[in-house]
Design a protein around this motif. Structure first.
Motif, short mmCIF file in Angstrom:
data_model
loop_
_atom_site.label_atom_id
_atom_site.label_comp_id
_atom_site.label_asym_id
_atom_site.label_seq_id
_atom_site.Cartn_x
_atom_site.Cartn_y
_atom_site.Cartn_z
N THR A 61 0.87 -1.17 0.00
CA THR A 61 0.00 0.00 0.00
C THR A 61 0.91 1.23 0.00
O THR A 61 1.90 1.26 0.71
N ALA A 62 0.55 2.23 -0.80
CA ALA A 62 1.33 3.46 -0.84
C ALA A 62 0.73 4.47 0.13
O ALA A 62 -0.48 4.64 0.19
N ILE A 63 1.59 5.11 0.90
CA ILE A 63 1.18 6.15 1.84
C ILE A 63 1.88 7.43 1.41
O ILE A 63 3.10 7.47 1.34
N GLY A 64 1.09 8.46 1.12
CA GLY A 64 1.66 9.75 0.74
C GLY A 64 1.33 10.80 1.80
O GLY A 64 0.20 10.89 2.26
N ILE A 65 2.32 11.57 2.18
CA ILE A 65 2.14 12.67 3.14
C ILE A 65 2.50 13.94 2.38
O ILE A 65 3.64 14.11 1.96
N VAL A 66 1.51 14.82 2.21
CA VAL A 66 1.71 16.06 1.45
C VAL A 66 1.55 17.23 2.40
O VAL A 66 0.55 17.35 3.10
N LEU A 67 2.55 18.11 2.41
CA LEU A 67 2.52 19.30 3.26
C LEU A 67 2.06 20.51 2.47
O LEU A 67 2.12 20.51 1.24
N PRO A 68 1.62 21.57 3.14
CA PRO A 68 1.21 22.78 2.44
C PRO A 68 2.39 23.40 1.67
O PRO A 68 3.55 23.22 2.06
N PRO A 69 2.11 24.13 0.59
CA PRO A 69 3.19 24.75 -0.19
C PRO A 69 3.99 25.73 0.66
O PRO A 69 3.46 26.41 1.53
N THR A 70 5.30 25.78 0.39
CA THR A 70 6.18 26.66 1.13
C THR A 70 7.36 27.08 0.24
O THR A 70 7.73 26.34 -0.67
N THR A 71 7.94 28.22 0.54
CA THR A 71 9.13 28.64 -0.19
C THR A 71 10.39 28.12 0.48
O THR A 71 11.46 28.18 -0.10
N LYS A 72 10.28 27.63 1.71
CA LYS A 72 11.40 27.02 2.42
C LYS A 72 11.05 25.56 2.71
O LYS A 72 10.46 25.26 3.76
N PRO A 73 11.36 24.65 1.80
CA PRO A 73 10.98 23.25 2.01
C PRO A 73 11.63 22.68 3.26
O PRO A 73 12.83 22.85 3.48
N PRO A 74 10.85 22.00 4.11
CA PRO A 74 11.41 21.39 5.33
C PRO A 74 12.10 20.07 5.00
O PRO A 74 11.93 19.50 3.93
N LYS A 75 12.88 19.60 5.96
CA LYS A 75 13.47 18.27 5.86
C LYS A 75 12.49 17.31 6.51
O LYS A 75 12.07 17.52 7.64
N LEU A 76 12.14 16.26 5.80
CA LEU A 76 11.16 15.29 6.29
C LEU A 76 11.81 13.91 6.41
O LEU A 76 12.61 13.52 5.56
N SER A 77 11.42 13.19 7.47
CA SER A 77 11.87 11.80 7.61
C SER A 77 10.84 11.01 8.40
O SER A 77 10.20 11.53 9.31
N ILE A 78 10.68 9.77 8.02
CA ILE A 78 9.75 8.86 8.71
C ILE A 78 10.46 8.33 9.95
O ILE A 78 11.61 7.90 9.89
N SER A 79 9.79 8.37 11.10
CA SER A 79 10.39 7.84 12.31
C SER A 79 9.85 6.45 12.65
O SER A 79 10.59 5.60 13.12
N LYS A 80 8.56 6.19 12.38
CA LYS A 80 7.99 4.89 12.72
C LYS A 80 6.66 4.70 12.00
O LYS A 80 5.88 5.64 11.86
N VAL A 81 6.42 3.48 11.55
CA VAL A 81 5.14 3.10 10.95
C VAL A 81 4.71 1.82 11.64
O VAL A 81 5.45 0.84 11.67
N PHE A 82 3.50 1.85 12.23
CA PHE A 82 3.02 0.66 12.93
C PHE A 82 1.50 0.59 12.89
O PHE A 82 0.81 1.56 12.58
N VAL A 83 0.99 -0.62 13.18
CA VAL A 83 -0.45 -0.87 13.28
C VAL A 83 -0.75 -1.32 14.69
O VAL A 83 -0.07 -2.19 15.22
N GLN A 84 -1.76 -0.68 15.29
CA GLN A 84 -2.22 -1.06 16.62
C GLN A 84 -3.72 -0.85 16.68
O GLN A 84 -4.22 0.22 16.33
N ASP A 85 -4.43 -1.85 17.10
CA ASP A 85 -5.90 -1.80 17.20
C ASP A 85 -6.53 -1.37 15.89
O ASP A 85 -7.42 -0.51 15.85
N SER A 86 -6.08 -1.92 14.77
CA SER A 86 -6.59 -1.64 13.43
C SER A 86 -6.41 -0.19 13.01
O SER A 86 -7.15 0.33 12.19
N VAL A 87 -5.43 0.50 13.60
CA VAL A 87 -5.10 1.87 13.23
C VAL A 87 -3.66 1.90 12.75
O VAL A 87 -2.75 1.55 13.49
N LEU A 88 -3.48 2.32 11.50
CA LEU A 88 -2.14 2.50 10.95
C LEU A 88 -1.65 3.87 11.39
O LEU A 88 -2.30 4.88 11.14
#
Length: 169
Positions: A87-114
Motif C-alpha cells: 500500500t502506498a502512503i503519501g504525506i503532502v505538506l502545504p506549499p512553502t518557499t522554504k521546504p522542510p526536511k522530512l523523515s519517517i520515524s515509525k510506521v506501525f499498526v495497533q488496534d486496526s489503526v495505521l
C-alpha cells in the motif's frame, strides 16, 4: 473422578484470567511495519490536498495512485510498486518557499489503526538566492498490505490527521 472435578474447579478461574490476559495483550499489540521510501514521483496538480495542514493519502490501487502521483520527468525510473502486496502512503505538506526536511520515524499498526510518525525539521540553511516559487513537499512510502480501519498521521509527536478507510460497496 472426584479429584479431577475438584482440580478443574480450582483451576477454572485462574485459567480464565490467564486466557483473558493473553487476549488483552494480543489486542493491544503493536505491529511495526517495514517501509521503503519511493523516489521518482511528483504530486499531481489534480490531487486534492488540504490548504493549511498536512494531507495523508492511503493508496491501495494503481488507478488511485496515478490520480495523486505522477512519474517525475527525470532520467531515473521511478520506484515500482506492487499493489497486490503493498500500500502506498503519501504525506503532502502545504506549499512553502522554504521546504522542510522530512523523515519517517515509525510506521506501525495497533488496534486496526495505521500510525505514520514523521519528523519535520525547518530548513535553516542560508542561501544566496531565496526560493520565490512555493513547492509542495511530500513523502511517499510503501508498506506491506495490512487490514486497518483508520490511518493516523503524527508530525513531531502531534496528531495532525486521522483518516478513516472509505466504505466499500
Amino acid at each position: 473422578m472426584v479429584l479431577i472435578t475438584s482440580v478443574s474447579r480450582r483451576l477454572r478461574t485462574p485459567l480464565f484470567l490467564l486466557i483473558s490476559l493473553f487476549i488483552t495483550v494480543l489486542t493491544f499489540a503493536q505491529v511495526n511495519l517495514t517501509y521503503r521510501l519511493l523516489n521518482g514521483y511528483t504530486l499531481s496538480s489534480e490531487a486534492s490536498v488540504n490548504k493549511n495542514k498536512p494531507t495523508v493519502f492511503v493508496l491501495g490501487e494503481t488507478e488511485a495512485f496515478e490520480k495523486v502521483f505522477n512519474p517525475a520527468v527525470t532520467t531515473k525510473r521511478p520506484d515500482a510498486l506492487n499493489f497486490t502486496k503493498e500500500t502506498a502512503i503519501g504525506i503532502v505538506l502545504p506549499p512553502t518557499t522554504k521546504p522542510p526536511k522530512l523523515s519517517i520515524s515509525k510506521v506501525f499498526v495497533q488496534d486496526s489503526v495505521l500510525t505514520v510518525r514523521y519528523i519535520r525539521l525547518a530548513d535553516t540553511t542560508l542561501t544566496q538566492h531565496p526560493q520565490s516559487i512555493a513547492t509542495q513537499p511530500f513523502l511517499l512510502i510503501a508498506v506491506p498490505k495490512h487490514n486497518f480501519l483508520k490511518t493516523k498521521l503524527v508530525e513531531n509527536g502531534k496528531v495532525v490527521q486521522i483518516l478513516k478507510r472509505p466504505e466499500e460497496d
